[in-house]
Design an enzyme around this catalytic site. Structure first.
Site, PDB file in Angstrom:
ATOM      1  N   CYS A   6      25.541 -40.627 -11.198  1.00 34.26           N
ATOM      2  CA  CYS A   6      24.681 -41.619 -10.510  1.00 34.26           C
ATOM      3  C   CYS A   6      23.206 -42.243 -11.028  1.00 34.26           C
ATOM      4  O   CYS A   6      22.855 -41.750 -12.033  1.00 34.26           O
ATOM      5  CB  CYS A   6      24.142 -41.297  -8.822  1.00 34.26           C
ATOM      6  SG  CYS A   6      25.835 -40.325  -8.062  1.00 34.26           S
ATOM      7  N   HIS A  14      19.671 -43.149  -5.795  1.00 33.61           N
ATOM      8  CA  HIS A  14      18.941 -42.391  -5.705  1.00 33.61           C
ATOM      9  C   HIS A  14      17.358 -42.483  -6.111  1.00 33.61           C
ATOM     10  O   HIS A  14      17.234 -42.579  -7.487  1.00 33.61           O
ATOM     11  CB  HIS A  14      19.507 -41.249  -5.461  1.00 33.61           C
ATOM     12  CG  HIS A  14      20.647 -40.124  -6.748  1.00 33.61           C
ATOM     13  ND1 HIS A  14      19.069 -39.841  -7.066  1.00 33.61           N
ATOM     14  CD2 HIS A  14      21.043 -39.944  -6.916  1.00 33.61           C
ATOM     15  CE1 HIS A  14      19.642 -39.034  -8.695  1.00 33.61           C
ATOM     16  NE2 HIS A  14      20.344 -39.700  -8.404  1.00 33.61           N
TER      17      HIS A  14
END
Length: 450
Positions: free
Chosen positions: A378, A357
């Site tokens: 992440c 992301h």
């Protein structure tokens, strides 16, 4: 009798009739009994040869094909590939080949052919093993070692046995770069035992393809690479999961090993807080600042974790129980400039819910760090727009305002979240700092993390 009829009659002669007319009977192919070198694959290979009636795979007449000598060289270095007894198998193959060359007997040629095939099956199956510790987003992406029949059918039917061997031994450029540098160093030092770190790194690198596009996320040097047909065409710094050194009082959040496929780019993503962040960060801040804190960050308390969840008043939450870990709630952040996910999200199937992301402006300073192990698992991207452009074939449309808007890729792109510490530099192999502690003990050669 016509010419065609006479020809057909000649073809239909029985051996007895042919002998009575002075014609030699047809010669039946000589089937040499299977002679095993007793390698672990001998049973499978024997089953193949029991139904195989063509000429030897590795010989042309009485002469060994060049591929036989090439395969001996492959076997000699195969302990690097994970075939621990490869050097021993190479010696057995070499001895069988020498006997076949010197004697030229059908039995010696058959034995050498069978020995080469037994070793080939073991090698091909080793090169197709799943990587230890990897989570596969889709079962079809999990490597499946081929059967002996499949390996030998391909070898026997290949227009070039040398080309087939090369395709098995060189799965991708990342792999061959590490393996070849390590082999040169082993030869130069006279070492017969590979560095265990190299073997582990090659296991992690083996699954990446030789052709097409793919994304490699290397947590070891916190860098993302975009590959096209084996060549890196772009890279960027990333922030990956922490190993407990920086994010105190939290569980280990090292980014796991994942092999999956990317099909979408998500515009304007929501961010959902994990239980640990809600308990340690958000709940104490709410206790101190109330609704003002939630609104300033675009946080909403949601009824559940489904797509149809609705917002509920924060006042209805037992925040004391949330802080104590007795109650679990969902906190969702609206899209916007302060969203922790930034403007773009790159999902791919995996049970740990790991994804790539963008990054909010407040955290972009993390990319200046030498060691970027600061996320909750992440992967934060230094240049999310650049990755989206490469994947989509055009710049992301910034006029899109819809939350969680999915834009489909023209074709799925494989993504490999891996951990490659072995780095070939100018023909020499060095190692990055083992920030996750996933490598076995080895030497002391260390390369920089950049």
């Amino acid at each position: 009798m016509g010419i065609l009829s006479a020809a057909l009659s000649a073809l239909m002669l029985t051996p007895a009739v042919a002998a009575a007319r002075g014609a030699p009977p047809p010669t039946a192919p000589v089937q040499i009994p299977y002679q095993s070198a007793n390698l672990p694959s001998s049973g499978e290979v024997a089953a193949f040869y029991s139904g195989y009636r063509s000429s030897p795979i590795w010989f042309s007449g009485n002469a060994a094909k060049p591929a036989a000598t090439e395969f001996i060289q492959i076997l000699q270095r195969s302990p690097l590939d994970g075939l621990a007894n490869g050097a021993q198998y190479a010696a057995q193959v070499q001895a069988a080949l020498a006997q076949a060359t010197s004697t030229g007997t059908p039995q010696a040629i058959a034995f050498a052919d069978h020995t080469l095939s037994e070793a080939l099956v073991l090698y091909a199956q080793t090169m197709s093993r799943p990587t230890q510790g990897v989570t596969y987003g889709y079962e079809y992406m999990r490597p499946k070692p081929p059967s002996a029949t499949k390996v030998l059918q391909i070898a026997a039917g290949s227009p070039s046995l040398e080309s087939y061997l090369a395709s098995v031994a060189n799965p991708n450029t990342v792999y061959t770069g590490i393996r070849d540098a390590a082999w040169r160093q082993m030869q130069a030092s006279g070492s017969a035992v590979p560095d265990p770190r190299v073997v582990v790194n090659l296991d992690r690198a083996r699954e990446m393809p030789a052709r097409g596009r793919f994304v490699m996320v290397n947590s070891a040097n916190q860098t993302l690479y975009m590959y096209q047909d084996g060549i890196p065409v772009g890279s960027m710094r990333i922030v990956v999961g922490d190993n407990g050194q920086h994010l105190k009082n939290r569980p280990d959040t090292r980014t796991p090993l994942v092999t999956s496929m990317m099909f979408y780019v998500i515009h304007n993503p929501y961010w959902n807080s994990s239980d640990i962040l809600t308990r340690l960060n958000i709940a104490p801040r709410y206790a101190a600042e109330g609704d003002k804190y939630l609104k300033s960050r675009g946080f909403r308390v949601m009824s559940d974790w489904t797509h149809n969840a609705t917002e509920i008043p924060a006042s209805e939450v037992d925040w004391k129980a949330v802080r104590a870990g007795k109650v679990s709630i969902r906190i969702r952040q609206d899209p916007g400039p302060e969203n922790f996910m930034g403007q773009l999200k790159f999902p791919f199937a995996n049970p740990q819910d790991i994804y790539l992301h963008d990054t909010d402006p407040a955290d972009r300073n993390l990319f200046a760090l030498a060691q970027r192990t600061r996320s909750n698992g992440c992967v934060r991207l230094e240049n999310a727009e650049g990755l989206a452009t490469w994947l989509l074939g055009h710049s992301p449309d910034k006029s899109i305002t819809q939350a969680e808007y999915p834009e489909q890729l023209a074709r799925g792109v494989p993504v490999f979240v891996t951990y490659i510490t072995a780095q070939p530099v100018d023909g020499q192999l060095t190692f990055l700092k083992d920030v996750y502690g996933w490598d076995p003990a080895g030497g002391t050669r260390v390369a920089s993390g950049e």
